[in-house]
Design an enzyme around this catalytic site. Structure first.
Site, mmCIF file in Angstrom:
data_model
loop_
_atom_site.group_PDB
_atom_site.id
_atom_site.type_symbol
_atom_site.label_atom_id
_atom_site.label_comp_id
_atom_site.label_asym_id
_atom_site.label_seq_id
_atom_site.Cartn_x
_atom_site.Cartn_y
_atom_site.Cartn_z
ATOM 1 N N ASP A 16 0.776 -1.252 0.000
ATOM 2 C CA ASP A 16 0.000 0.000 0.000
ATOM 3 C C ASP A 16 0.805 1.299 0.000
ATOM 4 O OD1 ASP A 16 -1.890 -1.948 0.286
ATOM 5 O OD2 ASP A 16 -2.868 -1.124 2.052
ATOM 6 N N ASP A 58 -4.622 -0.694 -1.573
ATOM 7 C CA ASP A 58 -5.932 -0.507 -1.002
ATOM 8 C C ASP A 58 -6.783 0.041 -2.150
ATOM 9 O OD1 ASP A 58 -6.978 -0.954 1.564
ATOM 10 O OD2 ASP A 58 -6.946 1.174 2.091
ATOM 11 N N HIS A 60 -10.574 0.783 -2.706
ATOM 12 C CA HIS A 60 -11.933 0.803 -2.181
ATOM 13 C C HIS A 60 -12.941 1.405 -3.160
ATOM 14 C CE1 HIS A 60 -10.242 -0.234 1.643
ATOM 15 N NE2 HIS A 60 -9.749 0.954 1.936
ATOM 16 N N HIS A 77 -10.462 7.129 1.499
ATOM 17 C CA HIS A 77 -9.084 7.047 1.001
ATOM 18 C C HIS A 77 -8.998 5.936 -0.029
ATOM 19 C CE1 HIS A 77 -9.422 4.030 4.171
ATOM 20 N NE2 HIS A 77 -8.520 3.332 3.485
ATOM 21 N N GLU A 109 -14.074 -4.965 4.986
ATOM 22 C CA GLU A 109 -12.738 -4.418 5.190
ATOM 23 C C GLU A 109 -11.740 -5.551 5.015
ATOM 24 O OE1 GLU A 109 -10.617 -2.434 4.739
ATOM 25 O OE2 GLU A 109 -10.409 -1.049 6.432
HETATM 26 C C1 VGL Z 1 -4.653 0.924 5.746
HETATM 27 C C2 VGL Z 1 -6.082 2.043 7.150
HETATM 28 C C3 VGL Z 1 -7.103 1.909 6.247
HETATM 29 C C4 VGL Z 1 -3.278 0.402 5.483
HETATM 30 C C5 VGL Z 1 -5.664 0.778 4.830
HETATM 31 O O1 VGL Z 1 -2.890 0.269 4.294
HETATM 32 O O2 VGL Z 1 -2.543 0.135 6.459
HETATM 33 N N1 VGL Z 1 -4.875 1.548 6.904
HETATM 34 N N2 VGL Z 1 -6.888 1.280 5.093
HETATM 35 ZN ZN ZN Z 2 -8.309 1.297 3.519
#
Ligand code: VGL
Ligand code: ZN
Length: 199
Positions: A16, A58, A60, A77, A109
Site C-alpha cells: 500500500d 488498497d 476501495h 481514502h 474491510e
Molecule cells: C490501511 C487504514 C485503512 C493500510 C488501509 O494500508 O494500512 N490503513 N486502510
Molecule cells: Zn483502507
C-alpha cells in the site's frame, strides 16, 4: 542476519505505498514517503535477482464500509481509480510486477494483502516459500499481511527500515512489530542483503 535472495522461492511484497497514505494524501501515515528510497533499493535487489515482486494496493469503492460516512473509522481514502489510490510516483516499480488490489467490496474491510485476493494460493503455486514485507502501514495492513503470511506457512521477513505506522494510539507500531516477531516473523534491514547477486 544475512539474506541471499533466492530467485525461485522469494518474493518481495510492498504493501500500500499509495498517494493517500503519504504526505498530502487523505489518510497520511506520518513520514510515510520516507520509506520510499529504501523500498526502491529493495526493489532493485529483488529485480536484479529475478525474484517476484508484488505491490498491494488498497482499492476501495466510494461507499466502502471503512469510511466514516458508512460506519467505519477512516476518512475516505484509496478510492478506485482516483489519484489518491495511485502508487506513490517516487516508488520505482518495474513493469512486470504483480499488483494485488484489496478491500474492493463495499461491505468488507480487508487489511491483509492475502484477504480475498487469492495471493496465498498463487504464491504457493509459483513455488514461493519466503516473503519479505515492507510498506504502509505497520500497525494495519503490514501487520495483517505479515500475520496472514505466517499463518499460510510462508517464512516471513519484516523489512524494519521500510515500514511506517499510523500510530492512532502512541506505540501502536512498536506493539505491532512485537506481535509480528512473537508470531514468528524474522526481521531484516537493507544492509542484511548481499550487495552482489552471487547465486
Ligand atoms: C490501511 C487504514 C485503512 C493500510 C488501509 O494500508 O494500512 N490503513 N486502510
Ligand atoms: Zn483502507
Amino acid at each position: 542476519m544475512r539474506y541471499a535472495i533466492r530467485r525461485s522461492e522469494d518474493a518481495l511484497i510492498i504493501v500500500d505505498v499509495q498517494r493517500d497514505f503519504c504526505s498530502g494524501g487523505a489518510l497520511p501515515v506520518p513520514e510515510g514517503e520516507k520509506i520510499i528510497p529504501t523500498l526502491n533499493r529493495y526493489i532493485k535487489k529483488f529485480s536484479e535477482a529475478g525474484a517476484l515482486i508484488i505491490a498491494t494496493r488498497d482499492w476501495h469503492p466510494p461507499n466502502h464500509v471503512s469510511f466514516v460516512k458508512y460506519g467505519g473509522p477512516w476518512p475516505p481514502h484509496c478510492v478506485q481509480g482516483t489519484p489518491g489510490a495511485e502508487f506513490h510516483p517516487d516508488l520505482k516499480l518495474p513493469r512486470n510486477i504483480k499488483i494485488v488490489s484489496k478491500a474492493t467490496s463495499a461491505d468488507k474491510e480487508a487489511y491483509s494483502g492475502f484477504n480475498g485476493t487469492g495471493l496465498g494460493a498463487e504464491l504457493r503455486k509459483a513455488g514461493i516459500r519466503r516473503v519479505f514485507v515492507g510498506g504502509l502501514a505497520t500497525d494495519y495492513c503490514v501487520k495483517s499481511t505479515v500475520l496472514d503470511a505466517l499463518s499460510l506457512g510462508f517464512e516471513t521477513v519484516l523489512l524494519l527500515d521500510a515500514i511506517k505506522g499510523v500510530n492512532v494510539n502512541p506505540g501502536d507500531s512498536e506493539k505491532a512489530i512485537n506481535e509480528m516477531l512473537k508470531r514468528g516473523a524474522r526481521k531484516a534491514v537493507i544492509d542484511d542483503f548481499q550487495s552482489c547477486h552471487s547465486s
